[in-house]
Structures are given as C-alpha cells and as structure tokens.
Scaffold this motif. Sequence first.
Motif, PDB file in Angstrom:
ATOM      1  N   SER A 109       2.293   9.582  -6.462  1.00  9.83           N
ATOM      2  CA  SER A 109       2.582  10.663  -5.736  1.00  9.83           C
ATOM      3  C   SER A 109       3.974  11.310  -6.752  1.00  9.83           C
ATOM      4  CB  SER A 109       3.161  10.648  -4.918  1.00  9.83           C
ATOM      5  OG  SER A 109       2.123  10.720  -4.293  1.00  9.83           O
ATOM      6  N   PHE A 110       4.848   9.999  -7.152  1.00  6.93           N
ATOM      7  CA  PHE A 110       5.676   9.928  -8.245  1.00  6.93           C
ATOM      8  C   PHE A 110       5.657   9.788  -9.293  1.00  6.93           C
ATOM      9  CE2 PHE A 110       9.572   8.640 -10.733  1.00  6.93           C
ATOM     10  CZ  PHE A 110      10.508   9.413 -10.298  1.00  6.93           C
ATOM     11  N   TYR A 111       4.959   9.467 -10.085  1.00  9.15           N
ATOM     12  CA  TYR A 111       3.943   9.555 -11.409  1.00  9.15           C
ATOM     13  C   TYR A 111       3.737  10.719 -11.420  1.00  9.15           C
ATOM     14  CZ  TYR A 111       1.928   7.890 -15.365  1.00  9.15           C
ATOM     15  OH  TYR A 111       1.296   7.747 -16.730  1.00  9.15           O
ATOM     16  N   LYS A 112       2.669  10.939 -11.469  1.00  8.69           N
ATOM     17  CA  LYS A 112       2.112  12.417 -11.264  1.00  8.69           C
ATOM     18  C   LYS A 112       3.054  13.886 -11.430  1.00  8.69           C
ATOM     19  CE  LYS A 112      -2.050  13.729  -9.501  1.00  8.69           C
ATOM     20  NZ  LYS A 112      -2.590  14.065  -8.542  1.00  8.69           N
ATOM     21  N   HIS A 113       3.542  13.363  -9.991  1.00 10.75           N
ATOM     22  CA  HIS A 113       4.993  14.849 -10.023  1.00 10.75           C
ATOM     23  C   HIS A 113       5.914  14.631 -11.355  1.00 10.75           C
ATOM     24  CE1 HIS A 113       8.602  16.935  -8.621  1.00 10.75           C
ATOM     25  NE2 HIS A 113       9.428  16.148  -8.796  1.00 10.75           N
ATOM     26  N   VAL A 114       5.916  13.551 -12.385  1.00  8.58           N
ATOM     27  CA  VAL A 114       7.109  13.307 -13.197  1.00  8.58           C
ATOM     28  C   VAL A 114       6.400  13.359 -14.918  1.00  8.58           C
ATOM     29  CG1 VAL A 114       8.348  11.343 -14.956  1.00  8.58           C
ATOM     30  CG2 VAL A 114       8.520  11.772 -11.869  1.00  8.58           C
ATOM     31  N   ILE A 115       5.218  12.920 -14.459  1.00 11.76           N
ATOM     32  CA  ILE A 115       4.097  13.254 -15.866  1.00 11.76           C
ATOM     33  C   ILE A 115       3.053  14.062 -15.509  1.00 11.76           C
ATOM     34  CG2 ILE A 115       2.354  11.941 -17.041  1.00 11.76           C
ATOM     35  CD1 ILE A 115       5.041  10.622 -17.368  1.00 11.76           C
ATOM     36  N   VAL A 148       0.530  -1.126  -0.263  1.00 10.94           N
ATOM     37  CA  VAL A 148       0.045  -0.138   0.266  1.00 10.94           C
ATOM     38  C   VAL A 148       1.090   1.244  -0.338  1.00 10.94           C
ATOM     39  CG1 VAL A 148      -1.669   1.478   1.475  1.00 10.94           C
ATOM     40  CG2 VAL A 148      -1.966  -1.410   0.919  1.00 10.94           C
ATOM     41  N   GLY A 149       1.988   1.306   1.125  1.00 12.81           N
ATOM     42  CA  GLY A 149       3.044   2.402   0.640  1.00 12.81           C
ATOM     43  C   GLY A 149       3.856   2.964  -0.590  1.00 12.81           C
ATOM     44  N   PHE A 150       4.063   1.437  -1.623  1.00  8.67           N
ATOM     45  CA  PHE A 150       4.558   1.299  -2.711  1.00  8.67           C
ATOM     46  C   PHE A 150       3.839   2.168  -3.513  1.00  8.67           C
ATOM     47  CE2 PHE A 150       4.744  -0.350  -6.684  1.00  8.67           C
ATOM     48  CZ  PHE A 150       6.459   0.692  -6.980  1.00  8.67           C
ATOM     49  N   PHE A 151       2.103   1.765  -3.921  1.00  2.50           N
ATOM     50  CA  PHE A 151       1.485   2.709  -4.685  1.00  2.50           C
ATOM     51  C   PHE A 151       1.163   3.773  -4.283  1.00  2.50           C
ATOM     52  CE2 PHE A 151      -0.643  -2.949  -4.962  1.00  2.50           C
ATOM     53  CZ  PHE A 151       0.630  -2.570  -6.532  1.00  2.50           C
ATOM     54  N   ILE A 152       1.091   3.989  -3.168  1.00  3.04           N
ATOM     55  CA  ILE A 152       0.839   5.635  -2.909  1.00  3.04           C
ATOM     56  C   ILE A 152       1.734   6.088  -3.486  1.00  3.04           C
ATOM     57  CG2 ILE A 152       0.644   7.200  -0.990  1.00  3.04           C
ATOM     58  CD1 ILE A 152      -1.561   5.381   0.565  1.00  3.04           C
ATOM     59  N   ALA A 153       3.348   5.962  -2.979  1.00  9.63           N
ATOM     60  CA  ALA A 153       4.565   6.362  -3.409  1.00  9.63           C
ATOM     61  C   ALA A 153       4.946   6.850  -5.048  1.00  9.63           C
ATOM     62  CB  ALA A 153       5.756   5.913  -2.498  1.00  9.63           C
TER      63      ALA A 153
END
Length: 57
Positions: free
Chosen positions: A42-48, A34-39
């Motif tokens: 967030s990372f994907y929204k920041h990069v793309i 769950v922590g990985f999916f949330i991170a």
Amino acid sequence: MFEQIFQAVGEVNQVYTLVDFYTYIKGMEYLICVGFFIAFHSFYKHVINPEEKDSAR
C-alpha cells in the motif's frame, strides 16, 4: 472463523514445552510478516504513482 482469529490475536497463551512456544511464536511472526507485506504494498503504491510520472513528462 474470523471471529476466532480476532479473539486469539491479543490472547496470552500458556505454553508448557519449547516446541509449543516455538510454534506459537512462529505463528505470530507469520502474521506480522503478512501485515508488513500488505502495508508495504500500500505504501509503495502511494509513493510510486504512475499517473504522476506520466503527467510530469
């Protein structure tokens, strides 16, 4: 409820059977996933960032 969860995160539990051990490890794996999916989200929204793609055209 959340207080109990946060107290149990770093707690070392003593287990007596293989089933207890497997159940404890499976619960920890679910929390890590769950922590990985949330991170990742967030990372994907920041990069793309769609606003940057529209302004580059």
